[in-house]
Design an enzyme around this catalytic site. Structure first.
Site, PDB file in Angstrom:
ATOM      1  CG  HIS A  16      44.692 -32.715 -18.162  1.00 22.71           C
ATOM      2  ND1 HIS A  16      44.530 -31.969 -16.910  1.00 22.71           N
ATOM      3  CD2 HIS A  16      43.775 -33.178 -18.529  1.00 22.71           C
ATOM      4  CE1 HIS A  16      43.268 -32.123 -16.436  1.00 22.71           C
ATOM      5  NE2 HIS A  16      42.759 -32.858 -17.510  1.00 22.71           N
TER       6      HIS A  16
ATOM      7  CD  GLU B  55      47.389 -29.235 -15.632  1.00 20.11           C
ATOM      8  OE1 GLU B  55      46.814 -30.099 -16.582  1.00 20.11           O
ATOM      9  OE2 GLU B  55      47.426 -29.804 -14.557  1.00 20.11           O
TER      10      GLU B  55
ATOM     11  CG  HIS C 299      43.894 -29.036 -13.755  1.00 16.17           C
ATOM     12  ND1 HIS C 299      44.612 -30.373 -13.982  1.00 16.17           N
ATOM     13  CD2 HIS C 299      43.177 -29.274 -12.594  1.00 16.17           C
ATOM     14  CE1 HIS C 299      43.930 -31.511 -13.221  1.00 16.17           C
ATOM     15  NE2 HIS C 299      43.076 -30.844 -12.564  1.00 16.17           N
TER      16      HIS C 299
ATOM     17  CD  GLU D 257      48.788 -34.981 -17.401  1.00 16.74           C
ATOM     18  OE1 GLU D 257      47.755 -35.380 -17.023  1.00 16.74           O
ATOM     19  OE2 GLU D 257      49.303 -34.108 -17.109  1.00 16.74           O
TER      20      GLU D 257
END
Lengths: 309, 334
Positions: A113, A22, A19, A174
């Site tokens: 992420h 990010e 992404h 994450e």
């Protein structure tokens, strides 16, 4: 439980910018590429900027979410002029790091992420794969400055849609909270440390160490809850309640407040006791997810060691 | 005994509340949407009604949930841009700024709205800030004092950008008085309930103050600490790629308005090295790690703090207003 053996883990991929906004993964991968990191001890490392076009414009994606393009169906769909950029890019990544499900795929793929939710450091897996779970246990023991948790998505490999499903044993890292488009030093340091520990674990594994049996707790997502919305415009009509905001992984009980409408009304949780995750993640507004709800499960891990030829 | 001089200022019959000037700063977007839903009832008993205009400044950017579509709308309100020639190929925001100038201005004219309150969010840990171009606009300073009193649990600061009227570039400069109400931290594209509520309360108290002012209430003066912007500091960057090579140091991150001394940590490189503040003067940092400022080359801004003495004020009576109007017309004739 008997000790389980796995082949040497000699090729890994570290991916960032899946992404494009990010930022931790973007900068960590760039930094590793600047220093030409391609081998650490017994582990050869590919560093990949997954979605360069999205990174260039600092957006999550340009046409469609890259991290939903790795289902078997999308990976084998024919490419035409109208195929979105991210679907093409997913097939390129599959050729480079996969093919998904085959012997040629990288041993391990770690996808980096960030989230706007207060999730600390969270490892995300598809299956109860003992290798990543042992790495999770290892990282949890080594890192005390931040809460370290595991989240499991109970989805068969063919339906697995994210980049990390390309590798033989994979997981996403994450880390939050961090706003999209922003780089926080504390979050960068956490992710770097987690990646360093993972590589250290792989060295130890490849050198013949046995990692002891044990138990870990992980959170298995069972459902998602959307925001209350205006029936005409579809716009959200409430925000996450202040008592839920930033309280990812804290048990949510029936009657606990979950939303506070813009006109001041409280909406309460109904249904079973579950653990909320990804509370107020920016990118999920358009996916109609205010938060996920998960059960906490205990996974028994056997001891594992490297298979010797 | 000292006579407390009270300054008399003209009524504020028209106020504009603007949100979504940046389409991904969601507290303002949702607040404006809510205010537009509520039917405006004319309160008969109200002696001094205020006309409140509610404006969604950048609808296209809001619909896409991006800061802007072509160019930053909140930099399009200089006199030069507003009065420049229009063409078919103009960026969306330039066209829109001229529309807003027609609706709320024209900037600098007698027809302009009396007060513009422009709602913003920041990823920086700034609490609530009122940002203006003047450190002696007593209306804005009294509104600030009122908000401080009515919302004591939120850290509140008054920021002054020393930019002349000719060079002022933001939406709030279109009104006779104006300020940006900036609240953080909130990620762009996210609405946090506590931030939304703070903004809702801020706007409500601001409108209450205007009604009280128009009704003749005298507001006692006092001191306000004003932060005047001095300079910006950019991130260290790679000379070839222009990518940043360091992040805001963990000791500085989230410490907006905590005095920064020479040699204090400023940045941390990706290899862990600390880069320090090399200025000679201790200054107050703000907009630390604001997402939208990476592309503007701003890692943080620095301000000097000084105490401003704000006089007591009340609204002009009709007599005083007529006398002033007459004086104004005479000036115009000459």
């Amino acid at each position: 439980m008997e000790s389980v053996s796995f082949p040497p883990q000699s090729s890994i991929a570290i991916c960032g910018g899946t992404h494009g906004n990010e930022m931790t993964g973007v900068y960590l991968v760039r930094e590793m590429q600047k220093h030409k990191v391609d081998k650490i001890g017994s582990v050869s490392i590919s560093t990949v900027l997954s979605n360069p076009r999205a990174v260039d414009v600092c957006r999550r994606y340009t046409e469609t979410d890259l991290n939903r393009c790795f289902t078997d169906a999308l990976l084998s769909s024919p490419i035409t002029d109208s195929t979105p950029y991210e679907v093409r890019r997913a097939q390129e990544l599959n050729a480079q790091l996969g093919p998904k499900g085959s012997e040629k795929a990288v041993d391990m793929l770690i996808d980096l992420h960030n989230t706007t939710a207060n999730m600390g450091l969270c490892l995300i897996f598809y299956t109860a794969d003992y290798l990543p779970l042992q790495i999770f246990k290892y990282i949890q023991n080594k890192m005390s400055s931040v809460p370290v948790r595991a989240m499991q998505l109970d989805i068969p490999l063919s339906d697995a849609y994210s980049l990390d499903s390309l590798g033989k044993h994979s997981f996403s890292i994450e880390v939050g909270p961090q706003p999209n488009g922003v780089l926080r030093a504390d979050i960068f340091n956490i992710v770097k440390e987690a990646v360093d520990h993972t590589i250290a674990w792989l060295q130890e594994f490849n050198s013949g160490s046995t990692f002891e049996a044990g138990e870990v707790e992980a959170f298995t997502v069972v459902k998602s809850v959307d925001y209350p919305r205006d029936p005409v415009t579809g716009e959200i009509s409430a925000a996450i309640h202040p008592q839920l905001q930033d309280n990812d992984f804290k048990l949510l009980k029936p009657g606990d407040p979950i939303f506070l409408s813009f006109t001041g009304e409280t909406v309460k949780h109904e249904g079973e006791e579950l653990y909320p995750l990804f509370v107020n993640e920016c990118a999920y507004y358009e996916k109609k997810i205010a938060f996920h709800l998960a059960q906490k499960r205990t996974f028994k891990l056997p001891s594992i060691h490297m298979k010797k030829d | 005994m000292e006579v407390d001089e009270v300054m008399c200022l003209p009524r504020l019959p028209r106020v504009a509340v603007c949100g979504g000037t940046h389409g991904n700063e969601l507290s303002g977007v949702y607040l404006v949407r809510e205010m537009l839903k509520v039917e405006k009832k004319v309160v008969e008993e109200e002696e001094e009604p205020v006309l409140v205009m509610i404006v969604l400044s950048n609808p296209r950017a809001t619909q896409q949930c991006h800061r802007y579509v072509d160019t930053d709308l909140n930099r399009c309100f200089t006199h030069a841009t507003l009065n420049g020639p229009m063409s078919d190929t103009d960026p969306y925001e330039i066209v829109r700024s001229q529309e807003l100038n027609t609706l709320l201005g024209p900037k600098g004219s007698r027809q302009a709205v009396d007060l513009v309150c422009d709602l913003h969010n920041t990823t920086a840990n700034m609490g609530m800030c009122l940002i203006t171009y003047s450190d002696c606009d007593w209306i804005c300073l009294h509104i600030f004092r009122h908000l401080q009193k009515e919302i004591p649990d939120i850290p509140m600061r008054f920021i002054h950008f020393d930019v002349s009227n000719k060079e002022s570039y933001s939406l709030d400069s279109v009104g006779k008085h104006g300020f940006a109400m900036e609240i953080g931290p909130q990620p762009h594209g996210v609405v946090r309930s506590n931030i939304y509520t703070a903004m809702k309360d801020g706007v409500q108290h601001m409108l209450d103050w205007v009604r009280l002012f128009n009704s003749g209430t005298m507001f006692k003066g006092g001191f306000v600490d004003v932060f005047t912007m001095v300079k910006h500091i950019d991130y260290p960057r790679d000379s070839v790629t222009h990518n940043i090579t360091a992040a805001i140091h963990p000791h500085l991150q989230d410490r907006d308005f905590c005095l920064l001394h020479p040699e204090d940590p400023l940045f941390q490189t990706f290899s862990g090295e600390t880069l320090r503040y090399k200025g000679k003067e201790p200054l107050y940092p703000f907009f630390i790690n604001e997402c939208a400022y990476y592309e503007k080359g701003i890692a943080l801004s620095l301000a000097r703090k000084r105490r401003v003495m704000v006089p007591s004020i009340r609204v002009e009576t009709e007599q005083e207003q007529q006398a002033n109007d007459h004086e104004y017309s005479s000036e115009e004739e000459n």
